[in-house]
Scaffold this motif. Structure first.
Motif, short mmCIF file in Angstrom:
data_model
loop_
_atom_site.label_atom_id
_atom_site.label_comp_id
_atom_site.label_asym_id
_atom_site.label_seq_id
_atom_site.Cartn_x
_atom_site.Cartn_y
_atom_site.Cartn_z
N TRP A 51 3.11 -0.93 -4.58
CA TRP A 51 2.26 -0.68 -5.64
C TRP A 51 2.67 0.26 -6.63
N ASN A 52 3.55 0.96 -6.31
CA ASN A 52 4.09 2.12 -7.14
C ASN A 52 5.09 1.52 -8.26
N GLY A 98 4.48 1.37 -0.35
CA GLY A 98 4.28 1.63 -1.70
C GLY A 98 4.73 0.73 -2.65
N HIS A 119 0.94 -1.26 -0.10
CA HIS A 119 0.02 0.08 -0.07
C HIS A 119 0.79 1.47 0.00
N ARG A 120 0.35 2.26 -0.51
CA ARG A 120 0.95 3.51 -0.46
C ARG A 120 0.47 4.20 1.18
#
Length: 224
Positions: free
Chosen positions: A129-130, A127, A111-112
């Motif tokens: 996800w980035n 993060g 997650h961010r």
């Protein structure tokens, strides 16, 4: 993180086989099942930003499900509830609770910063996800390792391989579908669609292993 969460369920089933697979599968996504319900009810908030890399989810308010204190409470409640419902030993209930909490830990990796450490913050999240490719590699790697451990346990129980292969294929299908059909705005899309997926996966897990094998010592090893 989506199907990567199910790695915890498969690993737990390999380590502690006295609980049925469906209970671990329910446990690993219990926090998101609650989140889906609260999104549908308008209590927690989320939106979609297609410009974001990886997941397009913007999780703006979810203290009741993804805050660290509430994740601990969900873990205790679901672990104890399943233990009592299924009349399982206390150790199995602890393992079920740890599977529930694994959801928050895995979310922390991808997650961010949107996971509340307390009620309204500070917000946590590494993060991943980035970085879509490493994130997918992590999910698939965890699933492959846990799937191998689960397969080993099934072999000890004398179970066949077809149901296991079918369940793992179903999980891969669930991972691919969101890539082909991006999320859209609206409570029904953000909350209802994931909720259906989580519950159908529990049914698929029950179909893959409708009974708990007693193992070699039990003298009865039903095949699934």
């Amino acid at each position: 993180m989506f199907v990567g969460h199910y790695a915890a369920a498969l690993a737990a089933r390999a380590v502690e086989p006295r609980a049925p697979l469906w209970s671990y599968v329910l446990g690993c996504q219990a926090i998101d099942i609650a989140w889906s319900g609260l999104i549908l009810a308008g209590v927690e908030k989320a939106s979609v930003d297609p410009s974001l890399p990886g997941s397009s989810l913007v999780l703006s308010y979810m203290p009741y499900t993804h805050g660290l204190p509430t994740a601990v409470l969900w873990s205790i409640a679901v672990g104890a509830g399943l233990m009592l419902l299924l009349k399982l030993p206390r150790r199995v209930g602890v393992v079920l609770g740890l599977v529930v909490f694994s959801h928050w830990l895995l979310d922390f990796l991808v997650h961010r910063p949107d996971l509340p450490l307390l009620w309204n913050g500070p917000m946590l999240g590494l993060g991943l996800w980035n970085y879509p490719l490493p994130e997918q590699v992590l999910e698939m790697g965890l699933l492959a390792l846990a799937g191998a451990a689960w397969g080993w346990r099934r072999g000890l129980e004398g179970r066949g391989w077809k149901a296991a292969l079918g369940f793992l294929t179903f999980l891969l299908f669930l991972q691919v579908v969101p890539m082909l059909s991006p999320l859209s705005e609206g409570r029904l899309s953000l909350g209802g669609s994931p909720l259906v997926a989580y519950l159908v996966t529990c049914i698929a897990a029950w179909m893959a292993e409708p009974t708990v094998a007693q193992g070699r010592a039990g003298g009865l090893s039903p095949r699934a």
